[in-house]
Design an enzyme around this catalytic site. Sequence first.
Site, mmCIF file in Angstrom:
data_model
loop_
_atom_site.group_PDB
_atom_site.id
_atom_site.type_symbol
_atom_site.label_atom_id
_atom_site.label_comp_id
_atom_site.label_asym_id
_atom_site.label_seq_id
_atom_site.Cartn_x
_atom_site.Cartn_y
_atom_site.Cartn_z
ATOM 1 N N ALA A 216 0.842 -1.208 0.000
ATOM 2 C CA ALA A 216 0.000 0.000 0.000
ATOM 3 C C ALA A 216 0.883 1.267 0.000
ATOM 4 O O ALA A 216 1.963 1.238 0.581
ATOM 5 C CB ALA A 216 -0.887 -0.003 1.242
ATOM 6 N N GLY A 218 0.305 1.346 -3.222
ATOM 7 C CA GLY A 218 0.202 0.616 -4.479
ATOM 8 C C GLY A 218 1.031 1.165 -5.632
ATOM 9 O O GLY A 218 0.802 0.797 -6.778
ATOM 10 N N GLY A 219 2.004 2.023 -5.309
ATOM 11 C CA GLY A 219 2.861 2.568 -6.386
ATOM 12 C C GLY A 219 3.602 1.462 -7.120
ATOM 13 O O GLY A 219 3.618 1.399 -8.356
ATOM 14 N N ASP A 235 -0.562 -6.170 2.563
ATOM 15 C CA ASP A 235 -0.369 -4.994 3.421
ATOM 16 C C ASP A 235 -1.541 -4.898 4.384
ATOM 17 O O ASP A 235 -2.679 -5.137 3.982
ATOM 18 C CB ASP A 235 -0.277 -3.713 2.564
ATOM 19 C CG ASP A 235 0.445 -2.587 3.291
ATOM 20 O OD1 ASP A 235 0.015 -2.224 4.404
ATOM 21 O OD2 ASP A 235 1.446 -2.079 2.751
ATOM 22 N N ASP A 257 3.998 -11.824 7.761
ATOM 23 C CA ASP A 257 4.236 -13.101 8.453
ATOM 24 C C ASP A 257 2.934 -13.862 8.709
ATOM 25 O O ASP A 257 2.948 -14.934 9.304
ATOM 26 C CB ASP A 257 5.017 -12.877 9.758
ATOM 27 C CG ASP A 257 4.338 -11.865 10.665
ATOM 28 O OD1 ASP A 257 3.264 -11.333 10.266
ATOM 29 O OD2 ASP A 257 4.875 -11.594 11.759
ATOM 30 N N ASP A 272 8.921 -3.359 0.184
ATOM 31 C CA ASP A 272 9.253 -1.963 0.511
ATOM 32 C C ASP A 272 8.574 -1.610 1.829
ATOM 33 O O ASP A 272 7.770 -0.685 1.884
ATOM 34 C CB ASP A 272 8.733 -1.097 -0.669
ATOM 35 C CG ASP A 272 9.021 0.383 -0.511
ATOM 36 O OD1 ASP A 272 10.059 0.721 0.081
ATOM 37 O OD2 ASP A 272 8.218 1.195 -0.997
ATOM 38 N N LYS A 302 16.265 -0.341 4.959
ATOM 39 C CA LYS A 302 16.332 0.898 5.731
ATOM 40 C C LYS A 302 17.701 1.005 6.391
ATOM 41 O O LYS A 302 18.200 0.019 6.946
ATOM 42 C CB LYS A 302 15.240 0.839 6.793
ATOM 43 C CG LYS A 302 14.964 2.136 7.459
ATOM 44 C CD LYS A 302 13.715 1.997 8.285
ATOM 45 C CE LYS A 302 13.524 3.252 9.121
ATOM 46 N NZ LYS A 302 12.317 3.166 9.914
HETATM 47 C C1 LIG Z 1 6.818 2.706 2.253
HETATM 48 S S1 LIG Z 1 5.230 1.968 2.302
HETATM 49 C C2 LIG Z 1 5.194 1.054 0.806
HETATM 50 C C3 LIG Z 1 4.913 1.885 -0.388
HETATM 51 C C4 LIG Z 1 4.595 1.053 -1.604
HETATM 52 N N1 LIG Z 1 5.779 0.350 -2.085
HETATM 53 C C5 LIG Z 1 4.058 1.890 -2.749
HETATM 54 O O1 LIG Z 1 4.629 1.876 -3.814
HETATM 55 O O2 LIG Z 1 3.027 2.552 -2.550
HETATM 56 C C6 LIG Z 1 5.425 0.731 3.513
HETATM 57 C C7 LIG Z 1 4.213 -0.164 3.665
HETATM 58 O O3 LIG Z 1 4.613 -1.332 4.392
HETATM 59 C C8 LIG Z 1 3.509 -1.770 5.139
HETATM 60 N N2 LIG Z 1 3.988 -2.718 6.172
HETATM 61 C C9 LIG Z 1 4.678 -2.472 7.285
HETATM 62 N N3 LIG Z 1 4.940 -3.618 7.945
HETATM 63 C C10 LIG Z 1 4.401 -4.621 7.204
HETATM 64 C C11 LIG Z 1 4.343 -6.035 7.348
HETATM 65 N N4 LIG Z 1 4.885 -6.653 8.405
HETATM 66 N N5 LIG Z 1 3.731 -6.769 6.376
HETATM 67 C C12 LIG Z 1 3.176 -6.155 5.310
HETATM 68 N N6 LIG Z 1 3.199 -4.804 5.135
HETATM 69 C C13 LIG Z 1 3.806 -4.053 6.053
HETATM 70 C C14 LIG Z 1 2.897 -0.476 5.660
HETATM 71 O O4 LIG Z 1 1.541 -0.677 6.006
HETATM 72 C C15 LIG Z 1 3.063 0.456 4.458
HETATM 73 O O5 LIG Z 1 1.902 0.486 3.665
#
Ligand SMILES: C[S@@+](CC[C@H](N)C(=O)[O-])C[C@H]1O[C@@H](n2cnc3c(N)ncnc32)[C@H](O)[C@@H]1O
Length: 346
Positions: A216, A218-219, A235, A257, A272, A302
């Site tokens: 999310a 969703g990019g 997500d 997980d 990401d 990170k």
């Molecule tokens: C930087 S954003 C991702 C942006 C995405 N790549 C885009 O293009 O829009 C990080 C995302 O990782 C999700 N997130 C964090 N921990 C997570 C986990 N354990 N499993 C799945 N998603 C996770 C967050 O909810 C957040 O939406």
Amino acid sequence: MTTGAGGFRMIGSSNRGFARYALEEIQNLFPGTEVRWLEPDEVFLFGAGVRRKEAVRTLREREPMFLRHVQPVERELGIDRTRADLDRIVELARDETRLRPGEKVAVQVRKMGGIPFDYTPYGVKEALDPVFVQRFGAEPVVRGADRIFSLYLTADRLFWGVSSPEENLSDWSGGMVRFRKEEGRVSRAEFKLLEAEERFGLRLDRFDRALDIGAALGGWTSLLLRRGLHVTAVDPSPMHPSLIGDPRITYLSGKADEVSFPKASFDLLVCDVNWSPRQTARLMAGLLPALAGGGEVILTVKLMRGSPFRTVEDVLAEFGEAVVPLHARQLFHNRKELTLHLRKHR
Ligand SMILES: C[S@@+](CC[C@H](N)C(=O)[O-])C[C@H]1O[C@@H](n2cnc3c(N)ncnc32)[C@H](O)[C@@H]1O
């Protein structure tokens, strides 16, 4: 600054705050490198102490993670920041002997920040382009050049060099990648994957089924869809409304997980999540059985406190022998992170 006889000088650029790491990597490649900062922890002049061919080959074959861009310094000129500089710069271009008719030429001009000039970087390009057209029959372009003329202006010096885009590691000026902000873009995060595609020479359209962890808004998912893939997006947060109901997306609301997949369900795994690097790597390593042999992984890592080199080592250690690292780079669109590209063994 002096460099040894035959030493090739370059200007290196990194994301602000990370050039110290690029320098560490450069010192390992070229022991005894001499450096002068042009912008603190971002842009620096350095002498590789070896000839151009060797410097270029080494940088291309063992590209430092934190070096975004290099440009050669072949000539240096005193300037006073008045419009009279433009005449001197045009004279340098007239002396050029390497240009051939029909060649595509890009002029990339950067200047030190915070110093007033009577002309702009674009003004320098406007002064040079007619010389390339009229004198050499070359074609000025912004991208896709055969030759790049790179100019860097400080308070009292101009650094000038000509190179191929490959030599510069990036054909964007200073490695500053500026994608167009197209309407309908779901999130800026997409730029990271777009840049990885370009920088790593990735052919995303070669893949069929992607698993996008931390998808999310969703990019990344939307770019993968545009490249013709089917995407399983995981997500806890919801996807952008424009993606909801798209038959090419399987959206699983939850944490990574909490999901599991049959063996070899995907040929591309992207992640990401902006989480602790160790935990992210563990999570991704746990999902590796769902990736087919020969499948690829794109992962943002990170950078927290401590050595970023150590962080990359730790992340790779979590994956163990199962993958081959293909690229590890801090991209222009990576803030306090870098991007890894791996391939699973067949
Ligand atoms: C930087 S954003 C991702 C942006 C995405 N790549 C885009 O293009 O829009 C990080 C995302 O990782 C999700 N997130 C964090 N921990 C997570 C986990 N354990 N499993 C799945 N998603 C996770 C967050 O909810 C957040 O939406």
